[in-house]
Design a protein around this motif. Structure first.
Motif, PDB file in Angstrom:
ATOM      1  N   THR A 121      14.559  -2.069  23.815  1.00  0.00           N
ATOM      2  CA  THR A 121      14.302  -2.500  25.182  1.00  0.00           C
ATOM      3  C   THR A 121      15.182  -1.746  26.168  1.00  0.00           C
ATOM      4  OG1 THR A 121      15.849  -4.339  24.966  1.00  0.00           O
ATOM      5  CG2 THR A 121      13.534  -4.811  24.527  1.00  0.00           C
ATOM      6  N   ALA A 122      16.364  -1.331  25.739  1.00  0.00           N
ATOM      7  CA  ALA A 122      17.260  -0.595  26.627  1.00  0.00           C
ATOM      8  C   ALA A 122      16.707   0.792  26.940  1.00  0.00           C
ATOM      9  CB  ALA A 122      18.641  -0.488  26.006  1.00  0.00           C
ATOM     10  N   SER A 123      15.898   1.350  26.047  1.00  0.00           N
ATOM     11  CA  SER A 123      15.380   2.692  26.262  1.00  0.00           C
ATOM     12  C   SER A 123      14.042   2.690  27.005  1.00  0.00           C
ATOM     13  CB  SER A 123      15.237   3.417  24.926  1.00  0.00           C
ATOM     14  OG  SER A 123      14.269   2.764  24.132  1.00  0.00           O
ATOM     15  N   GLU A 124      13.504   1.530  27.319  1.00  0.00           N
ATOM     16  CA  GLU A 124      12.249   1.480  28.062  1.00  0.00           C
ATOM     17  C   GLU A 124      12.469   2.003  29.466  1.00  0.00           C
ATOM     18  OE1 GLU A 124      10.449  -2.354  27.987  1.00  0.00           O
ATOM     19  OE2 GLU A 124      10.486  -2.445  25.811  1.00  0.00           O
ATOM     20  N   ARG A 125      11.506   2.762  29.960  1.00  0.00           N
ATOM     21  CA  ARG A 125      11.634   3.376  31.273  1.00  0.00           C
ATOM     22  C   ARG A 125      10.427   2.982  32.121  1.00  0.00           C
ATOM     23  NH1 ARG A 125      15.697   6.780  31.204  1.00  0.00           N
ATOM     24  NH2 ARG A 125      14.984   8.295  32.707  1.00  0.00           N
ATOM     25  N   TYR A 126      10.666   2.868  33.412  1.00  0.00           N
ATOM     26  CA  TYR A 126       9.650   2.370  34.327  1.00  0.00           C
ATOM     27  C   TYR A 126       9.532   3.285  35.539  1.00  0.00           C
ATOM     28  CZ  TYR A 126      10.640  -1.771  31.561  1.00  0.00           C
ATOM     29  OH  TYR A 126      10.840  -2.638  30.523  1.00  0.00           O
ATOM     30  N   THR A 127       8.377   3.269  36.154  1.00  0.00           N
ATOM     31  CA  THR A 127       8.182   4.030  37.379  1.00  0.00           C
ATOM     32  C   THR A 127       8.788   3.269  38.553  1.00  0.00           C
ATOM     33  OG1 THR A 127       6.071   2.973  37.879  1.00  0.00           O
ATOM     34  CG2 THR A 127       5.999   4.984  36.529  1.00  0.00           C
ATOM     35  N   LYS A 128       8.921   3.964  39.654  1.00  0.00           N
ATOM     36  CA  LYS A 128       9.436   3.344  40.876  1.00  0.00           C
ATOM     37  C   LYS A 128       8.567   2.149  41.262  1.00  0.00           C
ATOM     38  CE  LYS A 128       9.926   4.521  45.777  1.00  0.00           C
ATOM     39  NZ  LYS A 128       9.884   5.628  46.744  1.00  0.00           N
ATOM     40  N   ARG A 129       7.272   2.318  41.204  1.00  0.00           N
ATOM     41  CA  ARG A 129       6.344   1.254  41.587  1.00  0.00           C
ATOM     42  C   ARG A 129       6.493   0.024  40.688  1.00  0.00           C
ATOM     43  NH1 ARG A 129       1.075   1.071  44.256  1.00  0.00           N
ATOM     44  NH2 ARG A 129      -0.074  -0.691  43.418  1.00  0.00           N
ATOM     45  N   GLN A 130       6.650   0.241  39.383  1.00  0.00           N
ATOM     46  CA  GLN A 130       6.813  -0.876  38.456  1.00  0.00           C
ATOM     47  C   GLN A 130       8.087  -1.656  38.765  1.00  0.00           C
ATOM     48  OE1 GLN A 130       6.520   1.510  34.850  1.00  0.00           O
ATOM     49  NE2 GLN A 130       4.750   0.282  34.212  1.00  0.00           N
ATOM     50  N   LEU A 131       9.165  -0.945  39.055  1.00  0.00           N
ATOM     51  CA  LEU A 131      10.429  -1.617  39.354  1.00  0.00           C
ATOM     52  C   LEU A 131      10.353  -2.374  40.678  1.00  0.00           C
ATOM     53  CD1 LEU A 131      12.890   1.173  38.217  1.00  0.00           C
ATOM     54  CD2 LEU A 131      12.527  -1.027  37.103  1.00  0.00           C
ATOM     55  N   VAL A 132       9.760  -1.753  41.684  1.00  0.00           N
ATOM     56  CA  VAL A 132       9.657  -2.386  43.003  1.00  0.00           C
ATOM     57  C   VAL A 132       8.807  -3.654  42.928  1.00  0.00           C
ATOM     58  CG1 VAL A 132       8.680  -2.071  45.312  1.00  0.00           C
ATOM     59  CG2 VAL A 132      10.081  -0.281  44.300  1.00  0.00           C
ATOM     60  N   CYS A 133       7.776  -3.638  42.114  1.00  0.00           N
ATOM     61  CA  CYS A 133       6.863  -4.786  42.000  1.00  0.00           C
ATOM     62  C   CYS A 133       7.335  -5.839  40.998  1.00  0.00           C
ATOM     63  CB  CYS A 133       5.472  -4.300  41.609  1.00  0.00           C
ATOM     64  SG  CYS A 133       4.690  -3.291  42.875  1.00  0.00           S
ATOM     65  N   SER A 134       8.432  -5.578  40.305  1.00  0.00           N
ATOM     66  CA  SER A 134       8.886  -6.512  39.277  1.00  0.00           C
ATOM     67  C   SER A 134       9.568  -7.731  39.891  1.00  0.00           C
ATOM     68  CB  SER A 134       9.857  -5.817  38.319  1.00  0.00           C
ATOM     69  OG  SER A 134      11.072  -5.535  38.973  1.00  0.00           O
ATOM     70  N   GLU A 135       9.544  -8.825  39.152  1.00  0.00           N
ATOM     71  CA  GLU A 135      10.214 -10.053  39.594  1.00  0.00           C
ATOM     72  C   GLU A 135      11.721  -9.870  39.649  1.00  0.00           C
ATOM     73  OE1 GLU A 135       9.627 -14.093  38.032  1.00  0.00           O
ATOM     74  OE2 GLU A 135       7.565 -13.448  37.668  1.00  0.00           O
ATOM     75  N   ARG A 136      12.241  -9.075  38.739  1.00  0.00           N
ATOM     76  CA  ARG A 136      13.693  -8.866  38.658  1.00  0.00           C
ATOM     77  C   ARG A 136      14.257  -8.300  39.961  1.00  0.00           C
ATOM     78  NH1 ARG A 136      17.134  -6.219  33.841  1.00  0.00           N
ATOM     79  NH2 ARG A 136      19.013  -5.761  35.005  1.00  0.00           N
ATOM     80  N   TYR A 137      13.510  -7.419  40.599  1.00  0.00           N
ATOM     81  CA  TYR A 137      13.999  -6.754  41.801  1.00  0.00           C
ATOM     82  C   TYR A 137      13.250  -7.188  43.061  1.00  0.00           C
ATOM     83  CZ  TYR A 137      16.308  -3.685  38.458  1.00  0.00           C
ATOM     84  OH  TYR A 137      17.085  -3.191  37.443  1.00  0.00           O
ATOM     85  N   CYS A 138      12.690  -8.377  43.073  1.00  0.00           N
ATOM     86  CA  CYS A 138      11.895  -8.808  44.231  1.00  0.00           C
ATOM     87  C   CYS A 138      12.731  -8.857  45.514  1.00  0.00           C
ATOM     88  CB  CYS A 138      11.220 -10.144  43.960  1.00  0.00           C
ATOM     89  SG  CYS A 138      12.337 -11.536  43.781  1.00  0.00           S
ATOM     90  N   ASN A 139      14.013  -9.153  45.419  1.00  0.00           N
ATOM     91  CA  ASN A 139      14.863  -9.214  46.612  1.00  0.00           C
ATOM     92  C   ASN A 139      15.426  -7.856  47.020  1.00  0.00           C
ATOM     93  OD1 ASN A 139      14.548 -11.993  46.882  1.00  0.00           O
ATOM     94  ND2 ASN A 139      16.228 -12.405  45.477  1.00  0.00           N
ATOM     95  N   GLN A 140      15.311  -6.863  46.147  1.00  0.00           N
ATOM     96  CA  GLN A 140      15.836  -5.532  46.448  1.00  0.00           C
ATOM     97  C   GLN A 140      14.731  -4.480  46.510  1.00  0.00           C
ATOM     98  OE1 GLN A 140      17.154  -7.022  43.466  1.00  0.00           O
ATOM     99  NE2 GLN A 140      19.196  -7.630  44.054  1.00  0.00           N
ATOM    100  N   SER A 141      13.502  -4.892  46.703  1.00  0.00           N
ATOM    101  CA  SER A 141      12.388  -3.941  46.651  1.00  0.00           C
ATOM    102  C   SER A 141      12.498  -2.870  47.735  1.00  0.00           C
ATOM    103  CB  SER A 141      11.049  -4.670  46.745  1.00  0.00           C
ATOM    104  OG  SER A 141      10.950  -5.380  47.959  1.00  0.00           O
ATOM    105  N   ASP A 142      12.933  -3.227  48.934  1.00  0.00           N
ATOM    106  CA  ASP A 142      13.084  -2.234  50.003  1.00  0.00           C
ATOM    107  C   ASP A 142      14.159  -1.207  49.649  1.00  0.00           C
ATOM    108  OD1 ASP A 142      11.128  -3.417  51.531  1.00  0.00           O
ATOM    109  OD2 ASP A 142      12.537  -4.578  52.740  1.00  0.00           O
ATOM    110  N   LEU A 143      15.246  -1.679  49.080  1.00  0.00           N
ATOM    111  CA  LEU A 143      16.330  -0.788  48.677  1.00  0.00           C
ATOM    112  C   LEU A 143      15.855   0.179  47.596  1.00  0.00           C
ATOM    113  CD1 LEU A 143      19.316   0.005  48.872  1.00  0.00           C
ATOM    114  CD2 LEU A 143      19.808  -1.789  47.215  1.00  0.00           C
ATOM    115  N   LEU A 144      15.134  -0.343  46.611  1.00  0.00           N
ATOM    116  CA  LEU A 144      14.617   0.516  45.548  1.00  0.00           C
ATOM    117  C   LEU A 144      13.632   1.547  46.098  1.00  0.00           C
ATOM    118  CD1 LEU A 144      14.051  -1.932  42.568  1.00  0.00           C
ATOM    119  CD2 LEU A 144      15.699  -0.082  42.700  1.00  0.00           C
ATOM    120  N   CYS A 145      12.799   1.142  47.038  1.00  0.00           N
ATOM    121  CA  CYS A 145      11.847   2.083  47.646  1.00  0.00           C
ATOM    122  C   CYS A 145      12.581   3.250  48.292  1.00  0.00           C
ATOM    123  CB  CYS A 145      10.994   1.382  48.694  1.00  0.00           C
ATOM    124  SG  CYS A 145       9.608   0.491  48.022  1.00  0.00           S
TER     125      CYS A 145
END
Length: 65
Positions: A12-36
């Motif tokens: 699980t540590a080696s899984e990689r995600y696109t910018k869009r996947q991270l921005v849309c994830s629940e984990r980063y819902c409060n930091q989506s603008d920062l990630l963008c």
């Protein structure tokens, strides 16, 4: 038994995600603008990489004009 848990954690540590996947994830819902603003389109990031990029930005010094 502990080795199996470590092995699963490494996968699980080696899984990689696109910018869009991270921005849309629940984990980063409060930091989506920062990630963008910080992440690049077309690149893949692990969760730890995304966290590190945000932490470096948040701990950066403010430039005084």
């Amino acid at each position: 038994m502990a080795k199996k848990e470590v092995k699963a954690t490494n996968q699980t540590a080696s899984e990689r995600y696109t910018k869009r996947q991270l921005v849309c994830s629940e984990r980063y819902c409060n930091q989506s603008d920062l990630l963008c603003a910080l992440l690049e389109d077309g690149k893949l990031y692990s969760l730890s990489e995304a966290d590190e990029i945000m932490n470096r930005f948040m701990k950066g010094k403010v430039k005084v004009c």
